[in-house]
Design an enzyme around this catalytic site. Structure first.
Site, short mmCIF file in Angstrom:
data_model
loop_
_atom_site.label_atom_id
_atom_site.label_comp_id
_atom_site.label_asym_id
_atom_site.label_seq_id
_atom_site.Cartn_x
_atom_site.Cartn_y
_atom_site.Cartn_z
N CYS A 1 0.84 -1.20 0.00
CA CYS A 1 0.00 0.00 0.00
C CYS A 1 0.88 1.26 0.00
CB CYS A 1 -0.91 0.00 1.22
SG CYS A 1 -2.02 1.41 1.30
N CYS B 1 0.08 5.16 6.83
CA CYS B 1 -0.57 4.94 8.13
C CYS B 1 0.48 4.35 9.09
CB CYS B 1 -1.74 3.99 7.99
SG CYS B 1 -2.94 4.49 6.73
N CYS C 1 0.32 0.62 10.37
CA CYS C 1 0.00 -0.48 9.45
C CYS C 1 1.25 -1.10 8.83
CB CYS C 1 -0.93 0.01 8.36
SG CYS C 1 -1.48 -1.32 7.27
N CYS D 1 -16.15 -10.26 6.08
CA CYS D 1 -15.56 -8.98 5.69
C CYS D 1 -14.30 -9.24 4.87
CB CYS D 1 -15.19 -8.17 6.94
SG CYS D 1 -16.54 -7.99 8.12
N CYS E 1 -19.23 -7.40 4.03
CA CYS E 1 -18.62 -6.08 4.22
C CYS E 1 -17.28 -6.07 3.49
CB CYS E 1 -18.42 -5.80 5.71
SG CYS E 1 -17.66 -4.20 6.09
N CYS F 1 -19.79 1.25 8.07
CA CYS F 1 -19.01 0.69 9.19
C CYS F 1 -17.80 1.58 9.35
CB CYS F 1 -18.60 -0.74 8.87
SG CYS F 1 -17.44 -1.46 10.05
N ARG G 1 -18.10 -3.25 17.65
CA ARG G 1 -17.32 -4.47 17.43
C ARG G 1 -15.95 -4.39 18.09
NH1 ARG G 1 -17.92 -4.31 12.44
NH2 ARG G 1 -19.80 -5.57 12.47
#
Length: 389
Positions: A95, A99, A102, A139, A172, A232, A304
Site C-alpha cells: 500500500c 498509516c 500499518c 468482511c 462487508c 461501518c 465491534r
C-alpha cells in the site's frame, strides 16, 4: 407445606416487582442525567450531541458509566446477542499510504507479505468455512489507497460479494477510498456494509497519517451513504491520543451514526513507526470507557471488538460486552494481526450466557440516508476540559 410455598411465591413476587421498579427508576435517572434540562427523553438515537455533553458522559465514574451503557443497550438491542464476523485479507501489502500503525504500507520494512487479489473461488472457500463455524458477517479487506484504475479488480470483488450474499451471509468490504460510481457498483452486487475507519480525532489524525486527509475519509463515507450501503466506521485506541481526542473521535462518530463501529486497540507491529507504543499499552479501562460512551451515543449501532481483543483476558472482554460491545472478529486471522478462533469464542460466549447473532438480525438499525456527511462540520471543535485521572 402449601402455606410455605404460597409465602415463598408472594415474597418472590415482591422482589420481582421491586426489581422492575428499580430498573424503571434507573432508566429515568439515566435519561435525566443525559438531558437534565428537559428531563427524560425516549431515545438518544437521533440526538445531536455536543462535545461538552459527550465529555460529561465519558468522565462519569467508570462503573456508573458501564451500568448506564448496559441499560441503554438493553433498551435498544438484544444484549445477549453477539455478532460473529470473519475478516479476510484478499490483497495484502504494497500500500502507498503512510498509516503509521500499518505493516502493509510499502514505506515500512515489515514481515507483511505482498500478494495479488485472491481468486473468487479461494475467497468463497474461506467464506463457506466461516459460515460453517458460525460467522454471519464476512468482511474482505484489500491494501489499496483507492479503487481508481481497478475496474477489473472491482468487478471480481463484486462477484465475490454477490456469491457470499447468496450464502445468506452479510458482506462487508474495506477497499480504500471510493467514488460514487464504485459505491453504486458494490451496492448493486449486494454489499451489506462498507468499512472506512476515521481512525482517531480530526485533531490528532495528522500525527498518524499524512497521505490521506480526514476529509477524504468522510467523503468516502458520504459516497457509501449515498449508494444506500450501511456504514461501518470506527478507529484505533492507543495511538498516543489524549482524552480530548477520544471525545472528539466519539463526537464525529455520533454525527455519522454508523451501522457498525469497530473499536481496535493498537497492536504495535515491528517495523512500523508506532512499534514504540509497545512499551505503553493502553489500559483496558480506557477501552471500556470508550465503548460505554459510544453505546450511550449510538444505541442501535453494532459495536465491534476488533484488533487487540486477543490480548485481553476473558474477564476484560466480558466487561466490554457489559459496556455495550456486541460483535467480535473471530476465525483464523484479521488483516495483519492474530485473532481468537471460532471454537474458543463460541465457548466463551456460552460461558457468559451469550449467543451468536443471526444474519441480518440487526436490520432494524435505521440508516439516515438523507443526511449527507459534511466534512467541514464534523470533528472541527476542540475539547477544552482537562483530563481526569
Amino acid at each position: 407445606m402449601l402455606l410455605k410455598q404460597s409465602a415463598h411465591r408472594a415474597a418472590f413476587g415482591i422482589v420481582k416487582a421491586r426489581t422492575r421498579l428499580n430498573l424503571q427508576l434507573s432508566r429515568r435517572n439515566l435519561a435525566t442525567a443525559l438531558h437534565p434540562e428537559n428531563g427524560p427523553r425516549s431515545t438518544a438515537a437521533n440526538k445531536i450531541w455536543t462535545l461538552e455533553e459527550i465529555g460529561a458522559i465519558y468522565d462519569r465514574p467508570l462503573l456508573d458509566l458501564v451500568f448506564d451503557a448496559a441499560l441503554v443497550h438493553r433498551q435498544s438491542q438484544d444484549a445477549h446477542s453477539i455478532q460473529l464476523c470473519t475478516l479476510l485479507n484478499i490483497k495484502s501489502g504494497g500500500c502507498s499510504e503512510d498509516c503509521s500503525y500499518c505493516s502493509q504500507s510499502s514505506r515500512y520494512k515489515t514481515d507483511s507479505p505482498v500478494t495479488k487479489l485472491m481468486s473468487v473461488e479461494d475467497v468463497l472457500l474461506k467464506a463457506r468455512e466461516a459460515k460453517e463455524n458460525g460467522s454471519t458477517r464476512f468482511c474482505m479487506g484489500s491494501a489499496w489507497r483507492d479503487m481508481n484504475g481497478r475496474k477489473a479488480n472491482l468487478k471480481r470483488i463484486c462477484e465475490m460479494v454477490t456469491e457470499i450474499k447468496g450464502m445468506g451471509m452479510e458482506v462487508c468490504t474495506t477497499l480504500g477510498m471510493l467514488n460514487e460510481e464504485q459505491a453504486r457498483d458494490l451496492k448493486s452486487a449486494g454489499l451489506t456494509a462498507y468499512n472506512h475507519n476515521i481512525d482517531t480525532s480530526k485533531e490528532f489524525y495528522p500525527s498518524v497519517i499524512t497521505t490521506r486527509s480526514f476529509e477524504e475519509r468522510l467523503d468516502t463515507i458520504g459516497n457509501v451513504k449515498k449508494a444506500g450501503i450501511k456504514v461501518c466506521t470506527g478507529g484505533i485506541l492507543g495511538l498516543g491520543e489524549k482524552r480530548e481526542d477520544r471525545i472528539s473521535f466519539l463526537h464525529t462518530l455520533s454525527s455519522l451514526r454508523p451501522e457498525s463501529l469497530p473499536i481496535n486497540a493498537l497492536v504495535p507491529i515491528e517495523g512500523t513507526p508506532l512499534f514504540s507504543r509497545k512499551e505503553k499499552p493502553l489500559p483496558v479501562h480506557e477501552v471500556v470507557r470508550t465503548i460505554a460512551t459510544a453505546r450511550i451515543l449510538l444505541p442501535k449501532t453494532i459495536i465491534r471488538l476488533a484488533a487487540g481483543r486477543i490480548n485481553m483476558p476473558e474477564t476484560d472482554q466480558a466487561m466490554c460486552f457489559m459496556a455495550g460491545a456486541n460483535a467480535v472478529f473471530t476465525g483464523e486471522r484479521m488483516l495483519t494481526t492474530a485473532c481468537s478462533g471460532w471454537d474458543e469464542d463460541k465457548a466463551m460466549l456460552e460461558r457468559w450466557g451469550l449467543r451468536g447473532m443471526r444474519s441480518f438480525e440487526n436490520d432494524s438499525h435505521v440508516m439516515d440516508e438523507n443526511s449527507p456527511v459534511d466534512s467541514k462540520q464534523l470533528g472541527s471543535s476542540t475539547v477544552g476540559t482537562t483530563a481526569k485521572a
